[in-house]
Write a protein that holds these residues in place. Structure first.
Motif, short mmCIF file in Angstrom:
data_model
loop_
_atom_site.label_atom_id
_atom_site.label_comp_id
_atom_site.label_asym_id
_atom_site.label_seq_id
_atom_site.Cartn_x
_atom_site.Cartn_y
_atom_site.Cartn_z
N VAL A 312 0.97 -1.14 0.01
CA VAL A 312 0.21 -0.19 -0.04
C VAL A 312 1.03 1.36 0.00
N VAL A 313 1.68 1.36 0.87
CA VAL A 313 2.92 2.19 0.96
C VAL A 313 4.11 1.58 1.02
N GLU A 314 5.22 2.26 0.77
CA GLU A 314 6.64 1.58 0.91
C GLU A 314 6.83 1.64 2.73
N PRO A 315 7.16 0.54 2.91
CA PRO A 315 7.20 0.43 4.68
C PRO A 315 8.22 1.12 4.82
N ILE A 316 8.47 1.61 6.16
CA ILE A 316 9.32 2.29 6.60
C ILE A 316 9.97 1.64 8.04
N MET A 317 8.90 0.85 8.55
CA MET A 317 9.26 -0.09 9.43
C MET A 317 8.82 -1.48 8.77
N ASN A 318 8.93 -2.53 10.06
CA ASN A 318 8.72 -3.69 9.69
C ASN A 318 7.05 -4.34 9.59
N VAL A 319 6.26 -3.29 9.29
CA VAL A 319 5.10 -3.55 8.90
C VAL A 319 4.72 -3.24 7.53
N VAL A 320 4.10 -4.01 6.97
CA VAL A 320 3.68 -3.72 5.56
C VAL A 320 2.36 -4.42 5.01
N ALA A 321 1.64 -3.60 4.36
CA ALA A 321 0.36 -4.10 4.03
C ALA A 321 0.24 -4.25 2.33
N PHE A 322 -0.35 -5.39 1.85
CA PHE A 322 -0.25 -5.48 0.48
C PHE A 322 -1.43 -5.55 0.06
N ARG A 323 -1.41 -4.93 -1.09
CA ARG A 323 -2.84 -4.90 -1.86
C ARG A 323 -2.87 -6.33 -2.64
N VAL A 324 -4.15 -7.00 -2.37
CA VAL A 324 -4.34 -8.33 -3.02
C VAL A 324 -5.55 -8.41 -3.34
N HIS A 325 -5.77 -9.11 -4.48
CA HIS A 325 -7.17 -9.25 -5.00
C HIS A 325 -8.55 -9.49 -4.24
N ASP A 326 -8.06 -10.47 -3.09
CA ASP A 326 -9.48 -10.88 -2.48
C ASP A 326 -8.56 -11.04 -1.08
N VAL A 327 -8.62 -10.10 -0.13
CA VAL A 327 -8.07 -9.96 1.21
C VAL A 327 -8.41 -11.37 2.07
N GLU A 328 -9.69 -11.67 2.13
CA GLU A 328 -10.01 -12.62 3.01
C GLU A 328 -9.64 -13.85 2.52
N ARG A 345 -7.87 -2.40 7.70
CA ARG A 345 -8.97 -2.02 7.41
C ARG A 345 -9.04 -0.79 6.42
N ASN A 346 -8.25 -0.02 6.72
CA ASN A 346 -7.79 1.31 6.10
C ASN A 346 -6.57 1.41 5.56
N PRO A 347 -6.24 1.05 4.02
CA PRO A 347 -7.41 0.49 3.20
C PRO A 347 -7.40 -0.97 3.47
N ARG A 348 -8.18 -1.67 2.69
CA ARG A 348 -8.38 -3.11 3.04
C ARG A 348 -7.35 -3.66 2.45
N ALA A 349 -6.37 -4.47 3.12
CA ALA A 349 -5.09 -5.23 2.56
C ALA A 349 -4.77 -6.17 3.46
N LEU A 350 -3.66 -6.97 3.00
CA LEU A 350 -3.07 -7.91 3.93
C LEU A 350 -1.84 -7.39 4.66
N ARG A 351 -2.00 -7.43 5.88
CA ARG A 351 -1.13 -7.09 6.74
C ARG A 351 -0.16 -7.78 7.43
N VAL A 352 1.06 -7.63 7.14
CA VAL A 352 2.13 -8.42 7.57
C VAL A 352 3.25 -7.85 8.52
N VAL A 353 3.33 -8.20 9.70
CA VAL A 353 4.28 -7.72 10.55
C VAL A 353 5.60 -8.76 10.73
N VAL A 354 6.67 -8.01 10.30
CA VAL A 354 7.74 -8.80 10.50
C VAL A 354 8.50 -8.70 11.76
N MET A 355 8.31 -9.57 12.72
CA MET A 355 8.81 -9.24 13.81
C MET A 355 10.24 -10.20 14.03
N PRO A 356 10.82 -9.83 15.26
CA PRO A 356 12.22 -10.45 15.40
C PRO A 356 12.19 -12.07 15.39
N HIS A 357 11.20 -12.81 15.64
CA HIS A 357 11.04 -14.42 15.72
C HIS A 357 10.93 -14.62 14.26
#
Ligand code: PLP
Length: 377
Positions: A312-328, A345-357
């Motif tokens: 959705v936006v270029e991530p500046i941290m280790n959280v990124v949301a992707f625009r995918v065709h059908d999120v669910e 939810r805003n915008p509807r996207a697939l949210r990925v958090v890339v934590m230290p584990h």
């Protein structure tokens, strides 16, 4: 409750069974949580201080010292001087306490925040009988400064700005918001996630967001997120310690005269865990952890992009949301492959958090499956 206690062996078996039904960070499959596997020394510290209660600090002078030291370390990291503050259970409690202080100090009831602020702000406003004035965000999903400027007025108690939004990891223009708030309203910074990321990024290109910004009144950051401590551990820092007086309540029968925390009996194991993590890692340790999370985030973004899946936006941290065709359905398909992701939810996207584990290997494997399930859909 049964009349007679069960044998410890049986109880332990029940506990093991329950734990086996839980997901565990160590398996490297969780991309939907902002918490992570605590540092081993933080776990040990937690276990050592289980009985301490900073709600009654006179009995726990050692733990109290750790809390003061933690405050000192964080003040330095976040460019504050003589800050007040203490350890709280999480950013939710930190946000509630900050707004409580803002309300009682200003005797006003409005809280201005962008739609992208965390829902804990809604809880706080509701509990405190305040009113939320929501403002839009810009096209990068950061709070719209002009809109804030139009809303800050004689009824504004506080503005809440975020350093690391929950859905996209974006940072509001806190320096500009600070200018708006100076001498007009409290500015509380919710750095629940970003507080332990931004100071350790290799090439930070975010404008100042901490106590370098003169208008910032208070800030919360979660040690139980990127701070590598155990749950619950978070820190509320306040520029003017005297503001705590406005929420002080007499605490008869305890070793303190007043209490300024929302909680009475206070978890103190988290204080020790946060202290241990910060002492053991130092700035270089956090820099390494953040660098690894960012490398893994970039790997996932690169692979996704190659397959035409854009963030959705270029991530500046280790959280990124992707625009995918059908999120669910993408989330479900990833779930079927054992990957836990969440959605924004805003915008509807697939949210990925890339934590230290998340290891480099699991980041690659996840990216591969993300591409595969997206192409199927
Ligand atoms: C920006 C932000 N603020 C507040 C919170 C709430 O934090 P906690 O769950 O520690 O109360 C979160 C949780 O993810 C968050 O991302």
């Amino acid at each position: 409750m049964d009349e007679r206690g069960a044998p410890a062996k049986k109880v332990m078996r029940e506990l093991r069974e329950a734990s086996e039904d839980d997901l565990h960070f160590r398996d490297g499959r969780i991309f939907g949580s902002m918490c992570t596997d605590p540092l081993p020394i933080a776990r040990r510290a937690h276990a050592m201080f289980l009985e301490a209660n900073l709600g009654n600090p006179g009995y726990y002078k050692g733990t109290w010292r750790l809390e003061r030291e933690t405050l000192r370390i964080l003040s330095k990291l976040l460019h504050g001087r003589n800050l007040g503050g203490f350890t709280v259970s999480g950013a939710t409690e930190g946000n509630i306490t900050a707004l409580w202080m803002a309300r009682n100090t200003t005797r006003r009831k409005e809280v201005v925040a962008a739609k992208t602020a965390h829902f804990s702000v809604r809880k706080a406003v509701d509990l405190l009988g305040m009113r939320l004035v929501e403002v839009p965000h810009d096209d990068m999903y950061r709070a719209d400064v002009d809109a804030i400027g139009r809303k800050v007025g004689k009824d504004t108690a506080a503005v809440v700005a975020v350093a690391g939004t929950t859905e996209l990891g974006q940072v509001d223009p806190i320096d500009e918001i600070g200018e708006l708030c100076r001498d007009r309203a409290f500015l509380h910074v919710d750095a629940a996630f970003g507080g332990f990321v931004l100071p350790f990024l290799d090439h930070p290109d975010t404008p100042p967001w901490d106590f370098r910004v003169a208008g910032v009144s208070s800030l919360v950051l979660d040690a139980h997120k990127m701070g590598m401590a155990t749950i619950p551990a978070s820190h509320l820092l306040v520029r003017e310690a005297s503001h705590f007086r406005k929420i002080a309540v007499e605490s008869p029968y305890l070793t303190s005269v007043y209490q300024t925390s929302l909680l009475g009996t206070r978890n103190s194991a988290g204080v020790a865990a946060a202290y241990a993590a910060m002492r053991a890692l130092g700035r270089s340790g956090y820099r390494q952890i953040v660098a690894r999370c960012m490398r893994n985030t970039r790997t996932i973004v690169r692979r996704a992009r190659e397959a035409g899946i854009e963030p959705v936006v270029e991530p500046i941290m280790n959280v990124v949301a992707f625009r995918v065709h059908d999120v669910e359905s993408t989330q479900r398909a990833l779930d079927a492959k054992g990957w836990k992701v969440s959605t924004s939810r805003n915008p509807r996207a697939l949210r990925v958090v890339v934590m230290p584990h998340i290891t480099a290997k699991s980041a690659l494997a996840f990216a591969h499956d993300l591409v595969a399930v997206s192409q199927k859909g």
